[in-house]
Scaffold this active site. Structure first.
Site, mmCIF file in Angstrom:
data_model
loop_
_atom_site.group_PDB
_atom_site.id
_atom_site.type_symbol
_atom_site.label_atom_id
_atom_site.label_comp_id
_atom_site.label_asym_id
_atom_site.label_seq_id
_atom_site.Cartn_x
_atom_site.Cartn_y
_atom_site.Cartn_z
ATOM 1 N N GLU A 1 -6.852 -57.926 10.712
ATOM 2 C CA GLU A 1 -8.071 -58.617 11.232
ATOM 3 C C GLU A 1 -7.840 -59.212 12.619
ATOM 4 O O GLU A 1 -8.804 -59.270 13.381
ATOM 5 C CB GLU A 1 -8.496 -59.723 10.248
ATOM 6 N N ASP B 1 -8.915 -57.709 -0.952
ATOM 7 C CA ASP B 1 -8.480 -58.395 -2.174
ATOM 8 C C ASP B 1 -9.658 -58.788 -3.061
ATOM 9 O O ASP B 1 -10.153 -59.910 -3.007
ATOM 10 C CB ASP B 1 -7.651 -59.627 -1.800
ATOM 11 N N ASP C 1 -2.712 -52.830 7.026
ATOM 12 C CA ASP C 1 -3.242 -54.027 6.366
ATOM 13 C C ASP C 1 -3.100 -55.231 7.312
ATOM 14 O O ASP C 1 -2.461 -55.139 8.358
ATOM 15 C CB ASP C 1 -2.417 -54.232 5.076
#
Ligand code: GLC
Length: 803
Positions: A401, A477, A398
């Site tokens: 990015e 999300d 997670d």
């Protein structure tokens, strides 16, 4: 006829062709404003490169895997154009101005550069503009908001932690600069292999053209020839790599929540509840709270004093444990990850040599440079620690990015613009978009070493084209809203068309509070997501189904149980996806390419070729409109049939999701189990007669990375007066447990005769009679179904029903 004057003025175009040279299947075009290289890479793949100077690419591609195939290519020289052709295409290169026209094998133009120039430079950047020929639909583009068809939209590829996104926000977590152009029933694809902040425009700026551009080189794109959408997806995944084949347990239901764990009981009680409430589930997922203050590769010893004993208790209940790992390493002297990484120089640094420091869950954080193989090997090697504590051959990765600052107010202070790569060049502009791809590669290697012989399961939030080789994804999300329930469908369908078949959205919605109705409807839909997990935010109410009343709980149970009943179908589709790239969850247009009513349809979808799902997406609704393409469809719940094409309002009370099976379906099913390691018993095939069709059932131990597997092909051939089902000899070395094959041939009047391998089979009076002998048969009048049972001996068989 459109006049050229209608197109915008373009400056700095690549200009006129002044010289052409061929070397095997590579054609070099020297132009007045640059040069272009066209390579015929495979029968259906053409590569187009262009540059203003001497170099086409300054660095290796991260996305492609070096695929090529020999292709016979012909060339023709005309006064105004050079023509390059192969079996599936004809490419015309205009000489007066470097402009490409692509024709398919039927000699229809399927793509054409703007007449004023196919390549336009702007500083170090470029733009390629293609004429809108009329009626184009655009699919693919990876993880993007909006509906299925991207026409009239504009996207940026810039991996962004965008936790507040809605159905119109861009950019999101991932970048896949690949899209499918679909027009008049014919598909082709374009992939721009450039990791900068590229942009795709599908006629928003100017409805007369679509374009792709980047602020920096290389200009390197690929054309994939159809005509089928599936051809394009197959070719794209040949170039960028076939999706990894996930272990079977990863297709099971997963339970997760972002929470603080006060004690082991916080997890164990949820696991026990799943079993007590008979909601099948394979995996308990641990979010960041399991770590010692978010230090990666540690456990919070105050809560989990003996991780091995803890994971063993879950294993005894039939659960795997999957843990989250973020890329960021807490900046702290004495913490082994920080010390080792600093000593070896593994973290991203700025031009002046100081480490780049971000602000993530653990506080100040440094970031491994995953573009370097030694850093990948180091990070990957840490998975042995997790393996030793009994976690599964998996990792949830997670914040990759990377999400480098969790507080909006401080974003500028923690900006990454000063970070440089190994050569001292700016890092972020070129390498941000591939950070997660590097991390996925590192983790894949680490898991392979930590779990020898097993197929890893990686779930990533961020990624770049090609990450499907290593990881599955979820859409980050989302929120507990009806709009996001719908949005998950077009997002996952387009991901599937972009080479990512293993994808899902958080069931129930991550942010915000869900309601019993929304959660129930989300389970009905989410039980069909290729990746199916309930997950929620620490700031939202808890989301376990039994907390929402009996009705919602029972919908969750029925939905998930149905997924497990279909697990053999899902698993075989996952195998197919890993060899072909064809997604598990499919837009109707993939299966019904000739039917314009499917071209923008994104409120219903197919699972594999046979099953159509039309979830309820509106609050309070107890019916919905469903589109049925041509052919006969069977209602899962009532066994009644519907003839397509037509749209119909169908009943969808709270406890029912409209699901239809196409005539010709052969669907492998099995006993409902609570986790995928349990034996599903007899192999039960649902056969819905119609025309001819086949299905291949793939089986193995569910996790090993070896040749010990088997495949059995089932075919049906039906006319009005007979149904013939053939079972091919089982291929491969895997031997399933002792069991029977059960055919349930649906929608039939009582057969006049039933034969197995040329011998008549008596029809028993009761279903219990099926147990008496093998082969045996029984006709169930109430359900208009013929049951046929025979021993699964691995040999070929032929079953004939005379109607
Ligand atoms: C990110 C993830 C979310 C996770 C949270 C804490 O927001 O998207 O799924 O629960 O971080 O790790």
């Amino acid at each position: 006829m459109r006049r050229y004057a209608e197109y915008p003025e373009l400056n700095g175009s690549i200009g006129k062709v002044i010289h052409v040279q061929r070397d095997a299947n590579i054609f070099e075009f020297q132009c007045t404003g640059g040069k272009s290289r066209i390579t015929i890479l495979a029968p259906r793949i053409i590569r187009v490169q262009a540059t203003q100077d001497d170099e086409y690419r300054r660095y290796e591609s991260f996305a492609t895997v070096g695929y090529s195939e020999p292709v016979p290519v012909e060339e023709e020289d005309h006064e105004d154009r050079k023509v390059i052709s192969g079996e599936h295409f004809r490419l015309e290169v205009m000489l007066n101005q470097f402009v490409l026209r692509l024709l398919d094998s039927s000699r229809s133009v399927i793509q054409e550069d703007l007449p004023s120039g196919g390549v336009v430079w702007s500083g170090n950047g470029f733009e390629c503009r293609k004429r809108m020929l009329g009626n184009e639909h655009f699919y693919g583009t990876g993880e993007k908001a909006h509906g299925l068809d991207k026409r009239g939209l504009h996207y940026e590829m810039w991996n962004t932690d965008n936790g507040d996104h809605d159905s119109k926000t861009d950019p999101l977590y991932q970048s896949i600069p690949f899209f499918i152009v679909f027009r008049e029933g014919v598909a082709h694809g374009i992939f721009l292999d450039n990791t900068y902040r590229t942009e795709l425009d599908f006629g928003l700026r100017n409805p007369s053209y679509y374009s792709f551009s980047a602020p920096n080189g290389p200009l390197d794109y690929y054309l994939f020839l159809g005509p089928r959408i599936s051809d394009v997806v197959e070719e794209y995944t040949s170039l960028t790599g076939k999706p990894c084949f996930v272990p079977r347990w990863a297709l099971g239901h997963q339970q997760s929540r972002f929470m603080e764990y006060r004690n082991e009981e916080d997890v164990l009680s949820v696991a026990r509840n799943l079993r007590n409430h008979r909601i099948p589930c394979d995996t308990m997922v641990l979010d960041i709270g399991y770590m010692n203050e978010c230090r990666v590769f540690t456990w919070d010893q105050k809560v989990f004093s003996d991780p091995k004993a803890f994971t063993s208790s879950l294993a005894r209940m039939g659960f795997k444990v999957m843990t989250i790992i973020d890329p960021g390493v807490k900046l702290e002297d004495g913490y082994f990850m920080y010390d080792e990484g600093v000593r070896a120089g593994y973290f991203l640094a700025k031009e002046n040599g100081s480490l780049y420091v971000g602000l993530v869950w653990a506080g100040e954080t440094v970031f491994p440079d995953f573009s370097r193989s030694e850093v990948r090997a180091w990070f990957g090697s840490k998975y042995k620690m997790l393996a030793d504590s009994g976690t599964s051959n998996s990792s949830w990765i997670d914040m990759n990015e990377p999400s480098n600052c969790i507080y909006d107010k401080l974003k500028d202070e923690y900006s990454m613009v000063d970070v440089v790569d190994c050569q001292g060049n700016p890092w972020e502009a070129r390498l941000r978009n591939v950070y997660a791809l590097g991390m996925a590669q590192a983790v894949f290697g680490g898991l392979k070493d930590a779990f020898p012989g097993k197929r890893p399961f990686i779930l990533t939030r961020s990624g770049f084209a090609g990450y499907q080789r290593y990881a599955a994804m979820w859409t980050g999300d989302n929120h507990s809203t009806w709009d996001m329930l719908w949005l998950s469908i077009p997002m996952l369908l387009n991901l599937g068309l972009s080479g990512v078949p293993f994808c899902g959205a958080d069931i129930g919605g991550f942010g915000g509070d869900t309601t019993p109705e929304l959660l129930a409807r989300w389970y009905q839909l989410g039980a069909f997501y290729p990746f199916s997990r309930n997950h929620s935010d620490i700031r939202s109410i808890r989301q376990e189904p039994w907390l929402f009343g009996e009705e919602a709980e029972s919908v969750a149970r029925d939905s998930v149980s149905f997924r497990y009943l279909l697990m053999r179908y899902f698993y075989s589709l996952a195998k197919t996806a890993s060899t072909s790239g064809i997604p598990i969850m499919r837009p109707l247009v993939l299966e019904f390419q000739d039917d314009p009513a499917t071209y923008t349809l994104d409120t219903q979808f197919m699972i594999g070729p046979f099953l159509m799902v039309a979830p309820v997406l509106e609050e309070g609704a107890n019916s919905r409109e469903v589109y049925f393409p041509r052919g006969r469809w069977y209602d899962l719940w009532t066994d009644t049939s519907i003839e397509g094409p037509q749209s119909l309002r169908v009943d969808a009370p709270f406890d029912r999701i409209p699901v239809y099976l196409r005539a010709g379906s052969i669907i492998p099913t099995g006993r409902i189990v609570q986790n995928t390691d349990e034996d599903q018993g007899d192999l039960v095939l649902w056969v819905y007669p119609g025309g001819t069709s086949t299905t291949a059932v793939f089986e193995d131990d569910g996790v090993s990375d070896n040749e010990q597997s088997c495949e059995t092909t089932f075919a049906q051939d039906s006319t009005d007066d007979r149904v013939v089902v053939t079972i091919d000899k089982r291929k491969g070395r895997w031997k399933p447990a002792e069991r029977s094959l059960v055919l349930e041939v649906k929608g039939l009047t009582r057969p006049k005769s039933v034969e197995a391998d040329g011998k008549r089979v008596l029809q028993e009076k009761t279903v219990a009679g099926l147990e008496k002998r093998s082969p045996s048969s029984f006709y169930d009048l109430a359900h208009k179904t013929l049951h046929m049972k025979l021993k699964d001996d691995g040999n070929s068989h032929k079953i004939s029903l005379v109607l």
